[in-house]
Design a protein around this motif. Sequence first.
Motif, PDB file in Angstrom:
ATOM      1  N   ARG A   1     -10.298  -0.718  -3.430  1.00 45.72           N
ATOM      2  CA  ARG A   1      -8.882  -1.043  -3.228  1.00 45.72           C
ATOM      3  C   ARG A   1      -8.821  -2.555  -3.065  1.00 45.72           C
ATOM      4  O   ARG A   1      -9.408  -3.104  -2.146  1.00 45.72           O
ATOM      5  CB  ARG A   1      -8.380  -0.339  -1.975  1.00 45.72           C
ATOM      6  N   ASP A   2      -8.117  -3.228  -3.945  1.00 45.71           N
ATOM      7  CA  ASP A   2      -8.065  -4.685  -3.927  1.00 45.71           C
ATOM      8  C   ASP A   2      -6.901  -5.142  -3.048  1.00 45.71           C
ATOM      9  O   ASP A   2      -5.777  -5.321  -3.506  1.00 45.71           O
ATOM     10  CB  ASP A   2      -7.942  -5.232  -5.344  1.00 45.71           C
ATOM     11  N   VAL A   3      -7.200  -5.329  -1.771  1.00 43.33           N
ATOM     12  CA  VAL A   3      -6.194  -5.701  -0.786  1.00 43.33           C
ATOM     13  C   VAL A   3      -5.636  -7.086  -1.097  1.00 43.33           C
ATOM     14  O   VAL A   3      -4.426  -7.302  -1.096  1.00 43.33           O
ATOM     15  CB  VAL A   3      -6.782  -5.675   0.644  1.00 43.33           C
ATOM     16  N   GLY A   4      -6.517  -8.031  -1.395  1.00 40.68           N
ATOM     17  CA  GLY A   4      -6.074  -9.395  -1.667  1.00 40.68           C
ATOM     18  C   GLY A   4      -5.159  -9.498  -2.874  1.00 40.68           C
ATOM     19  O   GLY A   4      -4.103 -10.119  -2.814  1.00 40.68           O
ATOM     20  N   ALA A   5      -5.530  -8.870  -3.993  1.00 39.15           N
ATOM     21  CA  ALA A   5      -4.709  -8.939  -5.205  1.00 39.15           C
ATOM     22  C   ALA A   5      -3.362  -8.250  -4.999  1.00 39.15           C
ATOM     23  O   ALA A   5      -2.331  -8.748  -5.455  1.00 39.15           O
ATOM     24  CB  ALA A   5      -5.448  -8.304  -6.378  1.00 39.15           C
ATOM     25  N   THR A   6      -3.358  -7.123  -4.296  1.00 40.68           N
ATOM     26  CA  THR A   6      -2.097  -6.425  -4.028  1.00 40.68           C
ATOM     27  C   THR A   6      -1.188  -7.292  -3.173  1.00 40.68           C
ATOM     28  O   THR A   6       0.008  -7.433  -3.456  1.00 40.68           O
ATOM     29  CB  THR A   6      -2.361  -5.081  -3.316  1.00 40.68           C
TER      30      THR A   6
ATOM     31  N   GLY B   1       0.807  -1.213   0.000  1.00 41.46           N
ATOM     32  CA  GLY B   1       0.000   0.000   0.000  1.00 41.46           C
ATOM     33  C   GLY B   1       0.836   1.257   0.000  1.00 41.46           C
ATOM     34  O   GLY B   1       1.950   1.288  -0.518  1.00 41.46           O
ATOM     35  N   LYS B   2       0.289   2.277   0.593  1.00 42.82           N
ATOM     36  CA  LYS B   2       0.892   3.609   0.613  1.00 42.82           C
ATOM     37  C   LYS B   2       2.305   3.558   1.200  1.00 42.82           C
ATOM     38  O   LYS B   2       2.546   2.902   2.210  1.00 42.82           O
ATOM     39  CB  LYS B   2       0.002   4.523   1.449  1.00 42.82           C
ATOM     40  N   ASP B   3       3.222   4.253   0.543  1.00 45.29           N
ATOM     41  CA  ASP B   3       4.613   4.391   1.002  1.00 45.29           C
ATOM     42  C   ASP B   3       5.348   3.061   1.130  1.00 45.29           C
ATOM     43  O   ASP B   3       6.201   2.893   1.999  1.00 45.29           O
ATOM     44  CB  ASP B   3       4.681   5.153   2.334  1.00 45.29           C
ATOM     45  N   THR B   4       5.011   2.077   0.278  1.00 39.72           N
ATOM     46  CA  THR B   4       5.726   0.800   0.265  1.00 39.72           C
ATOM     47  C   THR B   4       6.160   0.502  -1.167  1.00 39.72           C
ATOM     48  O   THR B   4       5.814   1.232  -2.093  1.00 39.72           O
ATOM     49  CB  THR B   4       4.842  -0.371   0.769  1.00 39.72           C
ATOM     50  N   ASP B   5       6.881  -0.594  -1.328  1.00 43.85           N
ATOM     51  CA  ASP B   5       7.295  -1.024  -2.669  1.00 43.85           C
ATOM     52  C   ASP B   5       6.157  -1.683  -3.453  1.00 43.85           C
ATOM     53  O   ASP B   5       6.309  -1.995  -4.618  1.00 43.85           O
ATOM     54  CB  ASP B   5       8.454  -2.025  -2.568  1.00 43.85           C
ATOM     55  N   HIS B   6       5.034  -1.917  -2.783  1.00 41.29           N
ATOM     56  CA  HIS B   6       3.907  -2.626  -3.397  1.00 41.29           C
ATOM     57  C   HIS B   6       2.659  -1.745  -3.347  1.00 41.29           C
ATOM     58  O   HIS B   6       1.891  -1.789  -2.391  1.00 41.29           O
ATOM     59  CB  HIS B   6       3.657  -3.951  -2.671  1.00 41.29           C
ATOM     60  N   SER B   7       2.471  -0.937  -4.383  1.00 41.95           N
ATOM     61  CA  SER B   7       1.327  -0.017  -4.441  1.00 41.95           C
ATOM     62  C   SER B   7       0.024  -0.792  -4.572  1.00 41.95           C
ATOM     63  O   SER B   7      -0.012  -1.900  -5.103  1.00 41.95           O
ATOM     64  CB  SER B   7       1.455   0.926  -5.634  1.00 41.95           C
ATOM     65  N   TRP B   8      -1.047  -0.159  -4.098  1.00 45.88           N
ATOM     66  CA  TRP B   8      -2.374  -0.779  -4.179  1.00 45.88           C
ATOM     67  C   TRP B   8      -2.807  -0.991  -5.619  1.00 45.88           C
ATOM     68  O   TRP B   8      -2.566  -0.142  -6.476  1.00 45.88           O
ATOM     69  CB  TRP B   8      -3.427   0.097  -3.496  1.00 45.88           C
ATOM     70  N   LEU B   9      -3.465  -2.101  -5.880  1.00 43.75           N
ATOM     71  CA  LEU B   9      -4.192  -2.313  -7.125  1.00 43.75           C
ATOM     72  C   LEU B   9      -5.593  -1.786  -6.848  1.00 43.75           C
ATOM     73  O   LEU B   9      -6.275  -2.259  -5.933  1.00 43.75           O
ATOM     74  CB  LEU B   9      -4.222  -3.792  -7.492  1.00 43.75           C
ATOM     75  N   GLU B  10      -6.009  -0.782  -7.596  1.00 46.35           N
ATOM     76  CA  GLU B  10      -7.270  -0.103  -7.313  1.00 46.35           C
ATOM     77  C   GLU B  10      -8.115   0.017  -8.561  1.00 46.35           C
ATOM     78  O   GLU B  10      -7.591   0.091  -9.667  1.00 46.35           O
ATOM     79  CB  GLU B  10      -7.002   1.299  -6.746  1.00 46.35           C
ATOM     80  N   GLU B  11      -9.419   0.047  -8.364  1.00 51.09           N
ATOM     81  CA  GLU B  11     -10.361   0.352  -9.439  1.00 51.09           C
ATOM     82  C   GLU B  11     -10.831   1.777  -9.230  1.00 51.09           C
ATOM     83  O   GLU B  11     -11.105   2.188  -8.104  1.00 51.09           O
ATOM     84  CB  GLU B  11     -11.576  -0.577  -9.376  1.00 51.09           C
ATOM     85  N   GLU B  12     -10.912   2.527 -10.310  1.00 52.79           N
ATOM     86  CA  GLU B  12     -11.356   3.921 -10.215  1.00 52.79           C
ATOM     87  C   GLU B  12     -12.680   4.105 -10.935  1.00 52.79           C
ATOM     88  O   GLU B  12     -13.010   3.370 -11.861  1.00 52.79           O
ATOM     89  CB  GLU B  12     -10.300   4.851 -10.815  1.00 52.79           C
TER      90      GLU B  12
ATOM     91  N   THR C   1      -4.192 -17.456  -0.596  1.00 54.36           N
ATOM     92  CA  THR C   1      -5.121 -16.944  -1.589  1.00 54.36           C
ATOM     93  C   THR C   1      -6.146 -16.119  -0.842  1.00 54.36           C
ATOM     94  O   THR C   1      -6.926 -16.645  -0.060  1.00 54.36           O
ATOM     95  CB  THR C   1      -5.809 -18.086  -2.353  1.00 54.36           C
ATOM     96  N   LEU C   2      -6.100 -14.819  -1.047  1.00 51.61           N
ATOM     97  CA  LEU C   2      -7.003 -13.919  -0.361  1.00 51.61           C
ATOM     98  C   LEU C   2      -7.810 -13.137  -1.377  1.00 51.61           C
ATOM     99  O   LEU C   2      -7.277 -12.685  -2.377  1.00 51.61           O
ATOM    100  CB  LEU C   2      -6.209 -12.921   0.500  1.00 51.61           C
ATOM    101  N   ASN C   3      -9.084 -12.981  -1.122  1.00 48.61           N
ATOM    102  CA  ASN C   3      -9.934 -12.150  -1.951  1.00 48.61           C
ATOM    103  C   ASN C   3     -10.567 -11.115  -1.029  1.00 48.61           C
ATOM    104  O   ASN C   3     -11.629 -11.348  -0.455  1.00 48.61           O
ATOM    105  CB  ASN C   3     -10.995 -12.990  -2.660  1.00 48.61           C
ATOM    106  N   ILE C   4      -9.863  -9.995  -0.845  1.00 45.60           N
ATOM    107  CA  ILE C   4     -10.317  -8.951   0.070  1.00 45.60           C
ATOM    108  C   ILE C   4     -10.346  -7.647  -0.690  1.00 45.60           C
ATOM    109  O   ILE C   4      -9.336  -7.240  -1.269  1.00 45.60           O
ATOM    110  CB  ILE C   4      -9.340  -8.806   1.262  1.00 45.60           C
ATOM    111  N   GLN C   5     -11.499  -6.998  -0.689  1.00 43.58           N
ATOM    112  CA  GLN C   5     -11.601  -5.686  -1.320  1.00 43.58           C
ATOM    113  C   GLN C   5     -12.140  -4.715  -0.304  1.00 43.58           C
ATOM    114  O   GLN C   5     -12.987  -5.056   0.520  1.00 43.58           O
ATOM    115  CB  GLN C   5     -12.490  -5.739  -2.554  1.00 43.58           C
ATOM    116  N   TYR C   6     -11.660  -3.469  -0.366  1.00 38.91           N
ATOM    117  CA  TYR C   6     -12.060  -2.434   0.574  1.00 38.91           C
ATOM    118  C   TYR C   6     -12.559  -1.238  -0.227  1.00 38.91           C
ATOM    119  O   TYR C   6     -11.845  -0.728  -1.076  1.00 38.91           O
ATOM    120  CB  TYR C   6     -10.876  -2.040   1.454  1.00 38.91           C
TER     121      TYR C   6
END
Length: 134
Positions: free
Chosen positions: A107-112, A87-98, A128-133
Amino acid sequence: MHPHRGFDILTYILDGSDGFRHRDSLGETTCTYRGGTAQWMRCGSGVLHEEFWETRQDRRTDIELFQIWINLPKTQKMDKPAILYVGKDTDHSWLEEETEGGEVRVRDVGATLNKAINSDSNVKSRPTLNIQYA
């Protein structure tokens, strides 16, 4: 510090929240992660850690978070412990739908998290996580 074993723990700090400090037995230095960031901790064969709110005398500290605890299957309970931040301020940015207007809708927490874990060769087995926020 306190111990955990045989779990994956996802801690998600909500946007706008102040810092959450973490220290562990895996050699991580004490780090602080803030709103818009998540920590995934594979406890596996065992990890000692502590976490606490970052506080300052000159202001009130507002922190909102949620945690998801996943009891690992028997085959993964003795995996090597690992920690990743996404997520924010890390090497792994969020995968998000706009939306069409450019606002973040989901914000697709599981996919990120799965993408970050798959890029880390130190993690033996992948959740395997499928979590969206939203």
